[in-house]
Design a protein around this motif. Sequence first.
Motif, PDB file in Angstrom:
ATOM      1  N   SER A  51      37.289  -3.250 -64.455  1.00  0.00           N
ATOM      2  CA  SER A  51      36.238  -3.315 -65.473  1.00  0.00           C
ATOM      3  C   SER A  51      35.176  -2.290 -65.098  1.00  0.00           C
ATOM      4  CB  SER A  51      35.658  -4.719 -65.610  1.00  0.00           C
ATOM      5  OG  SER A  51      35.193  -5.167 -64.379  1.00  0.00           O
ATOM      6  N   VAL A  52      34.592  -1.698 -66.113  1.00  0.00           N
ATOM      7  CA  VAL A  52      33.686  -0.561 -65.958  1.00  0.00           C
ATOM      8  C   VAL A  52      32.285  -0.949 -66.419  1.00  0.00           C
ATOM      9  CG1 VAL A  52      33.309   1.845 -66.640  1.00  0.00           C
ATOM     10  CG2 VAL A  52      35.630   0.968 -66.446  1.00  0.00           C
ATOM     11  N   ASP A  53      31.279  -0.500 -65.662  1.00  0.00           N
ATOM     12  CA  ASP A  53      29.894  -0.702 -66.072  1.00  0.00           C
ATOM     13  C   ASP A  53      29.614   0.289 -67.201  1.00  0.00           C
ATOM     14  OD1 ASP A  53      27.272  -1.506 -66.207  1.00  0.00           O
ATOM     15  OD2 ASP A  53      26.612  -0.181 -64.585  1.00  0.00           O
ATOM     16  N   LYS A  90      34.593   5.902 -60.985  1.00  0.00           N
ATOM     17  CA  LYS A  90      34.025   5.082 -59.897  1.00  0.00           C
ATOM     18  C   LYS A  90      34.674   3.691 -59.880  1.00  0.00           C
ATOM     19  CE  LYS A  90      29.737   3.175 -58.168  1.00  0.00           C
ATOM     20  NZ  LYS A  90      28.466   2.622 -58.568  1.00  0.00           N
ATOM     21  N   ALA A  91      34.842   3.089 -61.062  1.00  0.00           N
ATOM     22  CA  ALA A  91      35.425   1.743 -61.147  1.00  0.00           C
ATOM     23  C   ALA A  91      36.858   1.729 -60.609  1.00  0.00           C
ATOM     24  CB  ALA A  91      35.393   1.246 -62.590  1.00  0.00           C
ATOM     25  N   ILE A  92      37.636   2.753 -60.933  1.00  0.00           N
ATOM     26  CA  ILE A  92      39.024   2.820 -60.434  1.00  0.00           C
ATOM     27  C   ILE A  92      39.024   3.023 -58.923  1.00  0.00           C
ATOM     28  CG2 ILE A  92      41.181   4.135 -60.480  1.00  0.00           C
ATOM     29  CD1 ILE A  92      40.517   4.796 -63.457  1.00  0.00           C
ATOM     30  N   ARG A  93      38.139   3.901 -58.438  1.00  0.00           N
ATOM     31  CA  ARG A  93      38.091   4.195 -57.010  1.00  0.00           C
ATOM     32  C   ARG A  93      37.670   2.965 -56.207  1.00  0.00           C
ATOM     33  NH1 ARG A  93      35.992   9.192 -56.928  1.00  0.00           N
ATOM     34  NH2 ARG A  93      38.024  10.089 -56.559  1.00  0.00           N
ATOM     35  N   LEU A  99      43.701   3.348 -55.234  1.00  0.00           N
ATOM     36  CA  LEU A  99      43.995   4.560 -56.014  1.00  0.00           C
ATOM     37  C   LEU A  99      42.859   5.562 -55.874  1.00  0.00           C
ATOM     38  CD1 LEU A  99      45.326   2.808 -59.231  1.00  0.00           C
ATOM     39  CD2 LEU A  99      46.668   3.844 -57.402  1.00  0.00           C
ATOM     40  N   ASN A 100      43.186   6.852 -56.014  1.00  0.00           N
ATOM     41  CA  ASN A 100      42.202   7.921 -55.873  1.00  0.00           C
ATOM     42  C   ASN A 100      42.210   8.785 -57.147  1.00  0.00           C
ATOM     43  OD1 ASN A 100      40.312   9.578 -54.762  1.00  0.00           O
ATOM     44  ND2 ASN A 100      41.778  10.747 -53.537  1.00  0.00           N
ATOM     45  N   PRO A 101      41.377   8.420 -58.147  1.00  0.00           N
ATOM     46  CA  PRO A 101      41.378   9.156 -59.414  1.00  0.00           C
ATOM     47  C   PRO A 101      40.747  10.542 -59.288  1.00  0.00           C
ATOM     48  CG  PRO A 101      39.647   7.508 -59.405  1.00  0.00           C
ATOM     49  CD  PRO A 101      40.419   7.326 -58.123  1.00  0.00           C
ATOM     50  N   MET A 102      41.204  11.462 -60.154  1.00  0.00           N
ATOM     51  CA  MET A 102      40.642  12.819 -60.212  1.00  0.00           C
ATOM     52  C   MET A 102      40.183  13.079 -61.643  1.00  0.00           C
ATOM     53  SD  MET A 102      43.478  14.799 -57.924  1.00  0.00           S
ATOM     54  CE  MET A 102      44.835  14.074 -58.817  1.00  0.00           C
ATOM     55  N   ASN A 103      38.977  13.629 -61.768  1.00  0.00           N
ATOM     56  CA  ASN A 103      38.336  13.819 -63.056  1.00  0.00           C
ATOM     57  C   ASN A 103      38.252  15.321 -63.336  1.00  0.00           C
ATOM     58  OD1 ASN A 103      36.309  14.255 -64.944  1.00  0.00           O
ATOM     59  ND2 ASN A 103      34.869  12.829 -64.025  1.00  0.00           N
ATOM     60  N   VAL A 110      45.202   9.664 -62.418  1.00  0.00           N
ATOM     61  CA  VAL A 110      45.305   8.737 -61.289  1.00  0.00           C
ATOM     62  C   VAL A 110      46.715   8.847 -60.713  1.00  0.00           C
ATOM     63  CG1 VAL A 110      44.986   6.364 -60.524  1.00  0.00           C
ATOM     64  CG2 VAL A 110      43.730   7.184 -62.521  1.00  0.00           C
ATOM     65  N   PRO A 111      46.886   9.633 -59.625  1.00  0.00           N
ATOM     66  CA  PRO A 111      48.214   9.710 -59.019  1.00  0.00           C
ATOM     67  C   PRO A 111      48.552   8.384 -58.319  1.00  0.00           C
ATOM     68  CG  PRO A 111      46.641  11.088 -57.821  1.00  0.00           C
ATOM     69  CD  PRO A 111      45.906  10.480 -58.970  1.00  0.00           C
ATOM     70  N   ILE A 112      49.795   7.965 -58.448  1.00  0.00           N
ATOM     71  CA  ILE A 112      50.237   6.720 -57.823  1.00  0.00           C
ATOM     72  C   ILE A 112      51.000   7.092 -56.550  1.00  0.00           C
ATOM     73  CG2 ILE A 112      51.564   4.592 -58.142  1.00  0.00           C
ATOM     74  CD1 ILE A 112      49.169   4.971 -60.090  1.00  0.00           C
ATOM     75  N   PRO A 113      50.367   6.882 -55.398  1.00  0.00           N
ATOM     76  CA  PRO A 113      51.049   7.241 -54.155  1.00  0.00           C
ATOM     77  C   PRO A 113      52.199   6.281 -53.881  1.00  0.00           C
ATOM     78  CG  PRO A 113      48.959   6.177 -53.682  1.00  0.00           C
ATOM     79  CD  PRO A 113      49.045   6.327 -55.170  1.00  0.00           C
TER      80      PRO A 113
END
Length: 196
Positions: A51-53, A90-93, A99-103, A110-113
């Motif tokens: 969930s995102v602010d 930020k919420a995903i991170r 997970l480590n999202p890239m914007n 969001v790469p899935i390791p």
Amino acid sequence: MAQATMDAITGLKDTYSQLKNRMEKEVEDFRKAMAATRTGRASVHMLDSVSVDYYGSQMPLNQIASVHAPEPQLITVQPFDPTALAGIEKAIRTSDLGLNPMNDGKIIRVPIPPLTEERRRDMVKHLHKVLEEHRTAIRNIRRDGNEAIKKAMKDKKITEDEEKRAMDEIQKLTDDEIKKMEDMSKAKEKEVMEIK
């Protein structure tokens, strides 16, 4: 078949349908929890718990962005409002998904390791915990049903035989719903432990 007995008893008709509905909701909730559990492949449901602010209130990610899994190891998130990009990232991170999202300014990738053996075991433990929570919830629903049956017996709305049959039926319903969840859990566990 099982439904016929309690449905035929006037004092228990509503009780049975309420119990069945509550148990089915628990099973559906469990199914959603299973879908959100991460496996080695990308799935849009992996981000269901994020969930995102968004302008001061917490919003589910899928309500403020479109989520896609274009490749087996990648999820893309495209916000409907570009100003929400940083908040979504930020919420995903900060979620416990690892997970480590890239914007890139327009879209979040969001790469899935690949899962490590240790992470797989942790996820299986988490699956077992979620399963036990839902089993407990179903047992609590059964307890409520048994109390309603005992009350109906005490109020002389049903006979002793009807009470026994109704209790057996509720136990069978409980066992069936728990078995459904255990089967889902076993399938998900196999999927998590499978190395691609």
